[in-house]
Design a protein around this motif. Structure first.
Motif, short mmCIF file in Angstrom:
data_model
loop_
_atom_site.label_atom_id
_atom_site.label_comp_id
_atom_site.label_asym_id
_atom_site.label_seq_id
_atom_site.Cartn_x
_atom_site.Cartn_y
_atom_site.Cartn_z
N GLU A 37 7.75 7.45 -13.83
CA GLU A 37 7.22 8.79 -14.08
C GLU A 37 5.70 8.85 -13.97
O GLU A 37 5.12 9.92 -13.84
CB GLU A 37 7.65 9.29 -15.46
N ALA A 38 5.03 7.70 -13.99
CA ALA A 38 3.57 7.66 -13.91
C ALA A 38 3.07 7.96 -12.50
O ALA A 38 1.87 8.12 -12.29
CB ALA A 38 3.05 6.31 -14.38
N GLY A 39 3.98 8.01 -11.55
CA GLY A 39 3.57 8.29 -10.18
C GLY A 39 3.45 7.03 -9.35
O GLY A 39 3.99 5.98 -9.71
N HIS A 40 2.73 7.13 -8.26
CA HIS A 40 2.60 6.00 -7.35
C HIS A 40 1.23 6.03 -6.68
O HIS A 40 0.52 7.03 -6.75
CB HIS A 40 3.70 6.03 -6.29
N ILE A 41 0.89 4.93 -6.05
CA ILE A 41 -0.30 4.87 -5.22
C ILE A 41 0.15 4.65 -3.78
O ILE A 41 1.26 4.18 -3.54
CB ILE A 41 -1.28 3.75 -5.65
N THR A 42 -0.69 5.01 -2.84
CA THR A 42 -0.39 4.73 -1.44
C THR A 42 -1.51 3.89 -0.84
O THR A 42 -2.68 4.03 -1.22
CB THR A 42 -0.21 6.02 -0.62
N VAL A 43 -1.14 3.00 0.04
CA VAL A 43 -2.09 2.15 0.74
C VAL A 43 -1.72 2.12 2.21
O VAL A 43 -0.53 2.23 2.56
CB VAL A 43 -2.14 0.72 0.17
N PRO A 44 -2.72 1.98 3.08
CA PRO A 44 -2.40 1.86 4.51
C PRO A 44 -1.48 0.67 4.76
O PRO A 44 -1.60 -0.38 4.11
CB PRO A 44 -3.77 1.65 5.16
N SER A 45 -0.58 0.81 5.70
CA SER A 45 0.41 -0.24 5.99
C SER A 45 -0.25 -1.58 6.30
O SER A 45 0.23 -2.63 5.85
CB SER A 45 1.29 0.18 7.17
N ALA A 46 -1.35 -1.58 7.05
CA ALA A 46 -2.02 -2.84 7.40
C ALA A 46 -2.57 -3.54 6.16
O ALA A 46 -2.49 -4.78 6.05
CB ALA A 46 -3.15 -2.58 8.38
N GLN A 47 -3.10 -2.78 5.21
CA GLN A 47 -3.61 -3.40 3.99
C GLN A 47 -2.48 -3.95 3.13
O GLN A 47 -2.61 -5.01 2.51
CB GLN A 47 -4.47 -2.41 3.21
N TRP A 48 -1.36 -3.24 3.09
CA TRP A 48 -0.21 -3.75 2.33
C TRP A 48 0.30 -5.05 2.95
O TRP A 48 0.63 -6.00 2.23
CB TRP A 48 0.90 -2.70 2.29
N ALA A 49 0.34 -5.10 4.27
CA ALA A 49 0.78 -6.32 4.95
C ALA A 49 -0.14 -7.49 4.60
O ALA A 49 0.33 -8.62 4.43
CB ALA A 49 0.82 -6.10 6.46
N ALA A 50 -1.43 -7.23 4.47
CA ALA A 50 -2.38 -8.29 4.10
C ALA A 50 -2.13 -8.77 2.67
O ALA A 50 -2.19 -9.98 2.39
CB ALA A 50 -3.81 -7.79 4.24
N VAL A 51 -1.81 -7.87 1.75
CA VAL A 51 -1.49 -8.26 0.37
C VAL A 51 -0.24 -9.12 0.34
O VAL A 51 -0.19 -10.16 -0.33
CB VAL A 51 -1.32 -7.01 -0.52
N VAL A 52 0.79 -8.70 1.05
CA VAL A 52 2.05 -9.45 1.08
C VAL A 52 1.82 -10.84 1.67
O VAL A 52 2.31 -11.85 1.15
CB VAL A 52 3.14 -8.67 1.86
N ALA A 53 1.06 -10.91 2.75
CA ALA A 53 0.77 -12.21 3.38
C ALA A 53 0.01 -13.13 2.42
O ALA A 53 0.31 -14.32 2.32
CB ALA A 53 -0.01 -12.02 4.67
N ALA A 54 -0.95 -12.58 1.70
CA ALA A 54 -1.72 -13.37 0.74
C ALA A 54 -0.82 -13.87 -0.39
O ALA A 54 -0.93 -15.01 -0.83
CB ALA A 54 -2.88 -12.55 0.18
N ALA A 55 0.09 -13.02 -0.86
CA ALA A 55 1.01 -13.42 -1.91
C ALA A 55 1.94 -14.53 -1.43
O ALA A 55 2.17 -15.53 -2.13
CB ALA A 55 1.83 -12.23 -2.40
N LYS A 56 2.45 -14.40 -0.22
CA LYS A 56 3.34 -15.43 0.33
C LYS A 56 2.63 -16.76 0.53
O LYS A 56 3.24 -17.81 0.39
CB LYS A 56 3.92 -14.95 1.66
N SER A 57 1.34 -16.72 0.84
CA SER A 57 0.60 -17.95 1.09
C SER A 57 0.14 -18.62 -0.20
O SER A 57 -0.37 -19.74 -0.17
CB SER A 57 -0.62 -17.67 1.97
N GLY A 58 0.31 -17.92 -1.33
CA GLY A 58 -0.13 -18.47 -2.61
C GLY A 58 -1.57 -18.15 -2.94
O GLY A 58 -2.10 -18.63 -3.94
N ALA A 59 -2.22 -17.33 -2.15
CA ALA A 59 -3.62 -16.98 -2.38
C ALA A 59 -3.79 -16.05 -3.58
O ALA A 59 -4.89 -15.95 -4.12
CB ALA A 59 -4.22 -16.35 -1.14
N LEU A 60 -2.75 -15.39 -3.99
CA LEU A 60 -2.83 -14.46 -5.14
C LEU A 60 -2.20 -15.06 -6.35
O LEU A 60 -1.25 -15.75 -6.31
CB LEU A 60 -2.16 -13.13 -4.81
#
Length: 60
Positions: A37-60
């Protein structure tokens, strides 16, 4: 518009700390599963892909 939210298969079913995402052509919407109910945020697809890649690599 019927937004299709989904969470990672790694989240499990215990209702822990996780987020849900909805994919759109140029952006990704992200919300807290436990507080939808608090809503959501939106991010450009390319930036989201960078976050996911960083998480998968263990950088986060």
């Amino acid at each position: 518009m019927n937004t299709q939210w989904h969470k990672s298969s790694y989240s499990g079913s215990d209702g822990g700390n996780c987020v849900e995402v909805a994919e759109f052509p140029s952006e990704i919407a992200v919300r807290d599963t436990q507080n939808r109910e608090a809503g959501h945020i939106t991010v450009p697809s390319a930036q989201w892909a960078a976050v996911v890649a960083a998480a998968k690599s263990g950088a986060l």
